[in-house]
Design a protein around this motif. Structure first.
Motif, PDB file in Angstrom:
ATOM      1  N   ILE A  40     -84.259  99.709  26.534  1.00  0.00           N
ATOM      2  CA  ILE A  40     -84.038  99.538  25.092  1.00  0.00           C
ATOM      3  C   ILE A  40     -84.144  98.050  24.789  1.00  0.00           C
ATOM      4  CG2 ILE A  40     -82.533  99.891  23.129  1.00  0.00           C
ATOM      5  CD1 ILE A  40     -81.512 102.371  24.338  1.00  0.00           C
ATOM      6  N   ASP A  41     -85.127  97.719  23.948  1.00  0.00           N
ATOM      7  CA  ASP A  41     -85.462  96.339  23.599  1.00  0.00           C
ATOM      8  C   ASP A  41     -84.601  95.872  22.422  1.00  0.00           C
ATOM      9  OD1 ASP A  41     -86.846  93.947  23.670  1.00  0.00           O
ATOM     10  OD2 ASP A  41     -88.773  94.804  23.072  1.00  0.00           O
ATOM     11  N   ASP A  42     -84.392  94.569  22.330  1.00  0.00           N
ATOM     12  CA  ASP A  42     -83.655  93.957  21.210  1.00  0.00           C
ATOM     13  C   ASP A  42     -82.289  94.612  21.035  1.00  0.00           C
ATOM     14  OD1 ASP A  42     -86.120  92.726  20.895  1.00  0.00           O
ATOM     15  OD2 ASP A  42     -86.705  93.947  19.176  1.00  0.00           O
ATOM     16  N   PHE A  43     -81.651  94.968  22.154  1.00  0.00           N
ATOM     17  CA  PHE A  43     -80.413  95.735  22.056  1.00  0.00           C
ATOM     18  C   PHE A  43     -79.330  94.944  21.326  1.00  0.00           C
ATOM     19  CE2 PHE A  43     -76.359  97.515  23.416  1.00  0.00           C
ATOM     20  CZ  PHE A  43     -76.584  98.844  23.125  1.00  0.00           C
TER      21      PHE A  43
ATOM     22  N   ALA B  14     -81.622  89.685  29.931  1.00  0.00           N
ATOM     23  CA  ALA B  14     -81.364  88.820  28.783  1.00  0.00           C
ATOM     24  C   ALA B  14     -82.681  88.187  28.354  1.00  0.00           C
ATOM     25  CB  ALA B  14     -80.340  87.751  29.134  1.00  0.00           C
ATOM     26  N   GLU B  15     -82.986  88.308  27.064  1.00  0.00           N
ATOM     27  CA  GLU B  15     -84.229  87.757  26.515  1.00  0.00           C
ATOM     28  C   GLU B  15     -83.963  86.413  25.849  1.00  0.00           C
ATOM     29  OE1 GLU B  15     -87.060  90.791  24.670  1.00  0.00           O
ATOM     30  OE2 GLU B  15     -85.243  91.057  23.493  1.00  0.00           O
ATOM     31  N   GLY B  16     -84.961  85.558  25.818  1.00  0.00           N
ATOM     32  CA  GLY B  16     -84.881  84.333  25.017  1.00  0.00           C
ATOM     33  C   GLY B  16     -84.006  83.257  25.636  1.00  0.00           C
TER      34      GLY B  16
END
Ligand code: C2E
Ligand code: MG
Ligand code: MG
Ligand code: MG
Length: 277
Positions: free
Chosen positions: A179-182, A234-236
């Motif tokens: 699940i992206d941008d959770f 963790a993105e970004g």
């Protein structure tokens, strides 16, 4: 004077609207040519294991090199592709290309990386889509567990029953689901336990608050994910303090400009995959 000013503002506003609409209409038309004319490309962003620092995977991110406008962001043309239905063809191309690229790196002696591909709601509704996933795996020779499909909460919530059916079919193939941008959407926590997913990706809007803020939300996401047996990316991640915090908190994987920006496949291979021997 007020009336006169109001009329002037309106007069300025109308042509601006028209220009935006014209660009959108033109882009939709041009997008149809873009695949055939090889204006579309995938860039790859590396993903690392937090504890060991090892390169473990990539995310495939679509780019459009437009002959006049230069590089156009997926944030602009993906919605156009979705509205026009072109996303089905485009998404199919992305899926096949991504599987082939990662297998080309395998043959060049790279470690067995996973490859994450972003999905639109429209693709999930396409009856033949799961067959296309199977075809992409069979044609490339990629092991199913090395393919990760990324779905956002809004994609899942648009049609929960349909999404669950798709996810079950994908899992039956052995494909992994994230699940992206959770945390930015509206998914109900109750659904989380019924979704056959493998991983949550913490949206970068939380990561970028670290280390002064954002800790409470990320601790909660980690606890929730680990409670359900899911791993967390963790993105970004843009600075060292964010990375240190995530490692200490028990986040499994990281992705971000600090560690590597999205780049063309040949640049990725040159930077991360040293030649064998
Ligand atoms: P996403 O899937 O959440 O991808 C992550 C986005 O964050 C990418 O933007 C990436 O370049 C950017 N990013 C990564 N690390 C950092 C960082 O440290 N700082 C900052 N500020 N940004 C970072 P990009 O490539 O512009 O893609 C935007 C969105 O477009 C993606 O968000 C995804 O939702 C969509 N997208 C991209 N490729 C595809 C595709 O093939 N199919 C579909 N359906 N959507 C796609
Ligand atoms: Mg993504
Ligand atoms: Mg994301
Ligand atoms: Mg996204």
């Amino acid at each position: 004077h007020a009336k006169h000013g109001g009329r002037n503002r309106l007069a300025e506003f109308v042509p601006a609207m028209t220009a935006a609409t014209q660009r959108r209409v033109a882009l939709e038309r041009e997008l149809r040519q873009a695949i055939a004319e090889q204006q579309l490309a995938l860039h790859y962003q590396p993903q690392f294991d937090c504890a060991s620092g090892a390169l473990v995977g990539v995310e495939a991110l679509l780019r459009w090199r437009h002959p006049e406008h230069g590089l156009i962001s997926p944030a602009e043309f993906i919605p156009i592709a979705e509205d026009s239905g072109l996303i089905v063809q485009l998404g199919g191309w992305v899926l096949h290309r991504a599987c082939q690229d990662v297998m080309a790196w395998d043959r060049a002696g790279a470690p067995a990386l996973t490859v994450a591909v972003n999905m639109s709601a429209r693709q999930l509704r396409e009856p033949g889509f799961i067959d296309d996933v199977m075809r992409a795996l069979a044609l490339s020779g990629l092991a199913p567990e090395r393919l990760e499909l990324e779905l956002t909460e809004s994609v899942l919530m648009e049609d929960v029953a349909g999404a669950v059916a798709f996810m079950q079919a994908a899992r039956a193939l052995g494909v992994r689901l994230s699940i992206d941008d959770f945390g930015t959407g509206y998914s109900s926590l109750a659904y989380l336990q019924n979704f056959p997913i493998n991983q949550l990706k913490v949206d970068r809007s939380f990561v970028q608050l670290l280390p002064q803020r954002g800790e409470t939300v990320i601790h909660a996401i980690l606890a929730l994910a680990h409670g359900f047996g899911l791993s967390v990316v963790a993105e970004g991640v843009e600075d060292q303090r964010q990375l240190d915090w995530l490692r200490a908190a028990g986040c499994e994987m990281v992705q971000g400009f600090l560690l590597g920006k999205p780049m063309p496949p040949q640049d990725f291979a040159a930077r991360y995959l040293s030649p064998v021997g």
